[in-house]
Design an enzyme around this catalytic site. Structure first.
Site, short mmCIF file in Angstrom:
data_model
loop_
_atom_site.label_atom_id
_atom_site.label_comp_id
_atom_site.label_asym_id
_atom_site.label_seq_id
_atom_site.Cartn_x
_atom_site.Cartn_y
_atom_site.Cartn_z
CB SER A 1 84.30 25.43 68.19
OG SER A 1 84.78 24.27 68.82
CG ASP B 1 92.29 25.49 68.92
OD1 ASP B 1 91.98 24.74 69.87
OD2 ASP B 1 91.44 26.01 68.18
CG HIS C 1 88.96 26.28 70.78
ND1 HIS C 1 89.00 25.72 69.52
CD2 HIS C 1 87.67 26.14 71.21
CE1 HIS C 1 87.80 25.26 69.19
NE2 HIS C 1 86.98 25.50 70.20
#
Length: 219
Positions: free
Chosen positions: A40, A170, A199
């Site tokens: 991320s 995601d 995610h």
């Protein structure tokens, strides 16, 4: 930098400082031929670190569900998310961090809001625990750092092999405007797409993700 157990400093919550902190750590540990794995926002940090500080200590990198090239919508990035999305995240964070850090993992982060999903209360509580360990100022400013930093030129500078891993479901960093674009900008980028993964796939699909990472490390 204000996240987890790191110092709760009042400023420097931007990608330059994130990358410089990582550079200071790798130099202190005298790491050589390191493989950096970032998830991320961490994927953006890895990319910015390598581009900003060079590859003398780096062998490879992997970015998972990562924010590059750019999350926010701009004339040059029409597929990005409107700035209002990230403004709203900051509003939710400021209004009730405890609630925000409950709702995010219980919903879109791990895909627990999808039909047929089986939420793990332990995973949700652990995400909340990790979030609440950090500083509110760092988290508030960090939303700008991960959403508005343009990593396009950083990606172009990188010469080491980079594995770009992303789930096509995601809900935090939408697939179409992230991983495929990053892989194209990298000189030695390899795109690995996971059908239906969320995610937070390193947690929800750890066996698959870890095996693919290990295979990449051994190449």
């Amino acid at each position: 930098r204000g996240h987890g157990r790191s110092a709760q400093v009042a400023d420097g919550h931007d990608m330059d400082h994130y990358a410089d902190d990582l550079a200071a750590l790798t130099a202190h540990l005298d790491l050589k031929n390191a493989i950096h794995v970032g998830h991320s926002t961490g994927g953006g940090e890895v990319v910015h670190y390598i581009a900003r500080h060079g590859e003398s200590r780096v062998a490879k990198a992997a970015i998972l569900s990562a924010v590059p090239p750019l999350m926010v919508q701009t004339p040059a990035n029409p597929g990005g998310l409107p700035k209002s999305v990230f403004d709203d995240l900051q509003k939710q964070l400021a209004a009730s961090r405890t609630q925000f850090y409950r709702d995010l993992p219980a919903g879109p982060f791990y895909g627990y809001n999808r039909p047929g999903a089986k939420p793990s209360e332990a995973v949700i509580q652990n995400w909340w625990r990790q979030g609440m360990m950090g500083g509110a100022k760092a988290h508030y400013d960090g939303i700008v750092a991960f959403s508005q930093t343009d990593f396009t030129e950083d990606l172009k500078k990188i010469n080491v092999p980079v594995l770009v891993m992303h789930g096509d479901d995601d809900q935090i960093v939408p697939y179409a405007d992230s991983a495929p674009l990053s892989a194209k900008l990298l000189k030695k980028g390899t795109l690995k797409t996971y059908k239906g993964f969320p995610h937070g796939m390193p947690t929800t699909h750890a066996e698959t993700i870890n095996a693919d990472l290990l295979a990449f490390f051994r190449e």
